[in-house]
Design a protein around this motif. Structure first.
Motif, PDB file in Angstrom:
ATOM      1  N   UNK A  76     -17.672   8.877  21.015  1.00  0.00           N
ATOM      2  CA  UNK A  76     -16.559   8.172  20.386  1.00  0.00           C
ATOM      3  C   UNK A  76     -15.238   8.850  20.728  1.00  0.00           C
ATOM      4  N   UNK A  77     -14.176   8.072  20.644  1.00  0.00           N
ATOM      5  CA  UNK A  77     -12.851   8.651  20.794  1.00  0.00           C
ATOM      6  C   UNK A  77     -12.180   8.704  19.432  1.00  0.00           C
ATOM      7  N   UNK A  78     -11.030   9.340  19.354  1.00  0.00           N
ATOM      8  CA  UNK A  78     -10.373   9.543  18.065  1.00  0.00           C
ATOM      9  C   UNK A  78      -8.909   9.125  18.112  1.00  0.00           C
ATOM     10  N   UNK A  79      -8.423   8.688  16.959  1.00  0.00           N
ATOM     11  CA  UNK A  79      -7.011   8.384  16.756  1.00  0.00           C
ATOM     12  C   UNK A  79      -6.580   9.113  15.490  1.00  0.00           C
ATOM     13  N   UNK A  80      -5.475   9.808  15.556  1.00  0.00           N
ATOM     14  CA  UNK A  80      -4.959  10.541  14.404  1.00  0.00           C
ATOM     15  C   UNK A  80      -4.289   9.560  13.447  1.00  0.00           C
ATOM     16  N   UNK A  81      -4.789   9.386  12.221  1.00  0.00           N
ATOM     17  CA  UNK A  81      -4.186   8.424  11.301  1.00  0.00           C
ATOM     18  C   UNK A  81      -2.731   8.745  10.962  1.00  0.00           C
ATOM     19  N   UNK A  82      -2.348  10.020  11.022  1.00  0.00           N
ATOM     20  CA  UNK A  82      -0.951  10.362  10.748  1.00  0.00           C
ATOM     21  C   UNK A  82      -0.027   9.761  11.808  1.00  0.00           C
ATOM     22  N   UNK A 127       0.824  -1.200   0.000  1.00  0.00           N
ATOM     23  CA  UNK A 127       0.000   0.000   0.000  1.00  0.00           C
ATOM     24  C   UNK A 127       0.862   1.256   0.000  1.00  0.00           C
ATOM     25  N   UNK A 128       0.407   2.274  -0.679  1.00  0.00           N
ATOM     26  CA  UNK A 128       1.035   3.582  -0.532  1.00  0.00           C
ATOM     27  C   UNK A 128       0.614   4.167   0.809  1.00  0.00           C
ATOM     28  N   UNK A 129       1.334   5.196   1.233  1.00  0.00           N
ATOM     29  CA  UNK A 129       0.967   5.845   2.488  1.00  0.00           C
ATOM     30  C   UNK A 129      -0.441   6.414   2.415  1.00  0.00           C
ATOM     31  N   UNK A 130      -0.791   6.990   1.282  1.00  0.00           N
ATOM     32  CA  UNK A 130      -2.129   7.539   1.121  1.00  0.00           C
ATOM     33  C   UNK A 130      -3.203   6.466   1.182  1.00  0.00           C
ATOM     34  N   UNK A 131      -2.944   5.329   0.528  1.00  0.00           N
ATOM     35  CA  UNK A 131      -3.912   4.232   0.553  1.00  0.00           C
ATOM     36  C   UNK A 131      -4.036   3.653   1.955  1.00  0.00           C
ATOM     37  N   UNK A 132      -2.917   3.565   2.664  1.00  0.00           N
ATOM     38  CA  UNK A 132      -2.962   3.086   4.053  1.00  0.00           C
ATOM     39  C   UNK A 132      -3.813   4.014   4.907  1.00  0.00           C
ATOM     40  N   UNK A 133      -3.584   5.313   4.758  1.00  0.00           N
ATOM     41  CA  UNK A 133      -4.356   6.285   5.536  1.00  0.00           C
ATOM     42  C   UNK A 133      -5.845   6.144   5.245  1.00  0.00           C
TER      43      UNK A 133
END
Length: 276
Positions: free
Chosen positions: A76-82, A2-8
């Motif tokens: 809900x809680x959040x996780x930053x994909x970066x 996967x590219x980084x963009x596709x992973x994100x």
């Protein structure tokens, strides 16, 4: 790979990051338990200093991207994909280094229903690269406290990944292990290795008590952790865990398959397999 963009994009679509299913109430409860020294939240870690709830919330905001506002107490809680992508890159670098050294590794999970395939894929790739994937204490019994009371479990391995099975459950080769946060399994496994005088792992890969328990004993450890697992991120902050990957650890098992492909690609271990 996967590219980084596709992973994100995958992280967000599968809700491994972004707005995740782990509730804010569950996260805050874990922070309270950790601050109170409750073993259920410590996961085998002995913190080097006192961490109050405010400290933990600030740490989790930095490490995971949860909302830092203490007034946000429900939903809900959040996780930053970066942050998840950056941590997966660091995770892959540790695998690359271990593979290059052909060093012994240990895999273990307290989330077999979700994460077994992810770990098994990594274990098989490292084995193919010449690493010894350790499987000590097969069948060893351990007494654990559960919501049903104190029960005797046993250690088992599936495709090189350690887990614990409940009483009466036969080995099926599948993810029929117990969900556990306990550090006892990794302590028993590492103790068996030391007693046998065999090679000790240069890297432990796992979650919950596996990663924190190993890190507390001085072994390099890496693994994923959810927003309600503050111990793993405290261990990282205190230098006892090398890489903590923020992601929801409770989604469908198939959602982690592309992550394994991405990590192996970044580590130069992808081989001929296709992951999507």
């Amino acid at each position: 790979m996967l590219s980084t963009g596709a992973l994100r994009a995958h992280l967000l679509a599968a809700r491994l990051a972004g707005s995740v299913a782990t509730s804010r109430e569950a996260s805050l409860r874990s922070y309270r338990l950790f601050a109170a020294g409750d073993p259920r939240a410590l996961l085998g870690l002995t913190p080097e200093r006192d961490w109050d709830e405010g400290d933990l919330l600030r740490l989790m905001a930095r490490a995971c991207g949860v909302r830092a506002d203490p007034a946000h107490v429900s939903g809900e809680d959040t996780i930053d994909p970066e942050r998840t992508v950056a941590a997966l890159d660091a995770f892959a670098e540790r695998l690359r280094a271990v593979a290059g050294a052909r060093a012994p590794v240990l895999f273990g999970t307290g989330h077999p229903h979700r994460l077994l395939e992810f770990y098994a894929t990594l274990a098989e790739a490292l084995s193919a690269a010449g690493c010894v994937v350790l499987t000590p204490a097969q069948g060893a019994a351990l007494v654990m406290a559960t919501r049903f009371g104190v029960r005797t479990h046993r250690i088992d391995y599936v495709r090189g990944v350690a887990l614990v099975r409940e009483p009466g459950v036969r080995s099926s080769g599948g993810a029929t292990g117990a969900h556990t946060h306990s550090p006892l399994p990794v302590r028993i496994v590492l103790g068996a290795l030391a007693e046998a005088g065999g090679p000790l792992p240069e890297l432990v890969v796992g979650d919950h008590g596996w990663v924190c328990g190993a890190g507390q004993l001085g072994f390099e450890a890496i693994g994923p952790a959810d927003t309600d697992d503050p111990a793993v991120f405290v261990a990282e902050a205190e230098g006892k865990v090398s890489v903590a990957v923020p992601l929801d650890d409770g989604v469908h098992a198939d959602a982690y398959r592309p992550l394994a492909g991405y990590v192996l690609g970044r580590a130069g271990l992808s081989g001929r397999k296709e992951w999507l």
